[in-house]
Design an enzyme around this catalytic site. Structure first.
Site, PDB file in Angstrom:
ATOM      1  N   HIS A  64     -21.145 -26.189   9.453  1.00  0.00           N
ATOM      2  CA  HIS A  64     -20.251 -25.472  10.365  1.00  0.00           C
ATOM      3  C   HIS A  64     -18.973 -25.024   9.658  1.00  0.00           C
ATOM      4  O   HIS A  64     -18.345 -24.036  10.080  1.00  0.00           O
ATOM      5  CB  HIS A  64     -19.910 -26.350  11.572  1.00  0.00           C
ATOM      6  N   ARG A 111     -19.490 -21.617   8.475  1.00  0.00           N
ATOM      7  CA  ARG A 111     -19.301 -20.662   9.577  1.00  0.00           C
ATOM      8  C   ARG A 111     -17.810 -20.375   9.780  1.00  0.00           C
ATOM      9  O   ARG A 111     -17.409 -19.220   9.953  1.00  0.00           O
ATOM     10  CB  ARG A 111     -19.929 -21.238  10.844  1.00  0.00           C
ATOM     11  N   HIS A 143     -19.580 -15.533  19.700  1.00  0.00           N
ATOM     12  CA  HIS A 143     -18.739 -16.294  20.612  1.00  0.00           C
ATOM     13  C   HIS A 143     -18.827 -15.718  22.020  1.00  0.00           C
ATOM     14  O   HIS A 143     -18.959 -14.506  22.202  1.00  0.00           O
ATOM     15  CB  HIS A 143     -17.284 -16.272  20.153  1.00  0.00           C
TER      16      HIS A 143
END
Length: 278
Positions: free
Chosen positions: A205, A208, A231
């Site tokens: 993550h 990301r 998102h």
């Protein structure tokens, strides 16, 4: 919890609420609170008879806790991680391609391991297509160096359209733990040439987050970043503004400096004469 249970006339309902409430005692209580709120939103919509109970539960405020800025890799750290895999081995070529795709696309780990050969388009308008949270499909463009790396890897992979792009050594789908193992192995190698990585715990993550920060620092609008990462709203993207010291330094550079100059105090002659007369 006891105040919530008493609103349920059915003991089974009360017991179920008790079970899902238990995670609130865990340190990750905010996440558990989100789960419970989602559950009672469902109750309010689909069980009108329990609407009053659902409203009471939804009125409970989540516990506040300190928030720290998100972790991400700088450009130098990303370059060091990408340079770590041994390109003379099959696993090294797979690792570098996987990390390169992760850093450029910002895919979630589930999206990355679920990426299939048919989801990769390397012709004009090169992009990867993935289905993320809420079963929403999005397309992410690819840079030229990523296109080259993926073309070489897919030729070596020689898989069918429905096959996953990245596999383990046994030809099976990579797991989350497998991706974490690959990343940890390459980050450990990269620490030898990039000392700043020694103080960072790098997870998939974090890659990301690194994608988002790279886009933000290069002037990409937050709405585009939100679409890029999949998102639900731009509010989620707001966290990257707080984490970027470079953006804050650019904002500081645009402000006017204070004109006041520091000076040494010089007492007037009358004060000096008065003191000398004492």
């Amino acid at each position: 919890m006891r105040h919530t249970r008493r609103y349920f006339h059915d003991p089974a309902q009360a017991e179920f609420v008790g079970i899902i409430w238990q995670p609130l005692q865990h340190p990750f209580r905010l996440h558990a609170g989100d789960v419970i709120h989602s559950f009672f939103h469902h109750v309010a919509l689909h069980e009108p008879s329990a609407g009053a109970v659902a409203q009471r539960v939804l009125a409970i405020q989540s516990k506040r806790c300190p928030k720290k800025p998100v972790d991400f890799l700088t450009r130098a750290e990303s370059e060091a991680v990408l340079a770590a895999p041994d390109q003379t081995t099959w696993s090294g070529r797979r690792d570098r391609t996987l990390l390169l795709v992760a850093l450029q696309t910002g895919l979630r780990v589930a999206e990355l391991i679920g990426l299939r050969c048919q989801d990769v388009v390397l012709e004009t308008g090169a992009h990867v297509r993935c289905t993320g949270k809420g079963r929403k499909t999005r397309c992410i463009p690819l840079r030229k160096e990523v296109v080259v790396a993926l073309r070489l890897w897919l030729q070596e992979r020689n898989g069918q359209p429905a096959d996953v792009v990245f596999t383990n050594a046994r030809g099976q789908v990579l797991s989350r733990d497998g991706v974490q193992y690959i990343l940890s192995k390459q980050v450990n190698k990269a620490r030898e040439r990039c000392p700043s990585l020694k103080t960072k715990r790098v997870s998939p993550h974090v890659l990301r987050h690194s994608t988002a920060m790279n886009l933000l620092q290069n002037g990409v609008d937050r709405s585009v970043i939100a679409m890029w990462l999949g998102h639900e709203s731009m509010d989620t993207t707001q966290i990257y503004l707080h984490a970027s010291i470079e953006l804050k330094e650019k904002a500081l550079a645009k402000t006017e400096p204070f004109r006041g100059q520091p000076r040494r105090y010089r007492p007037p002659n009358q004060l000096l004469a008065f003191l000398q007369a004492l």
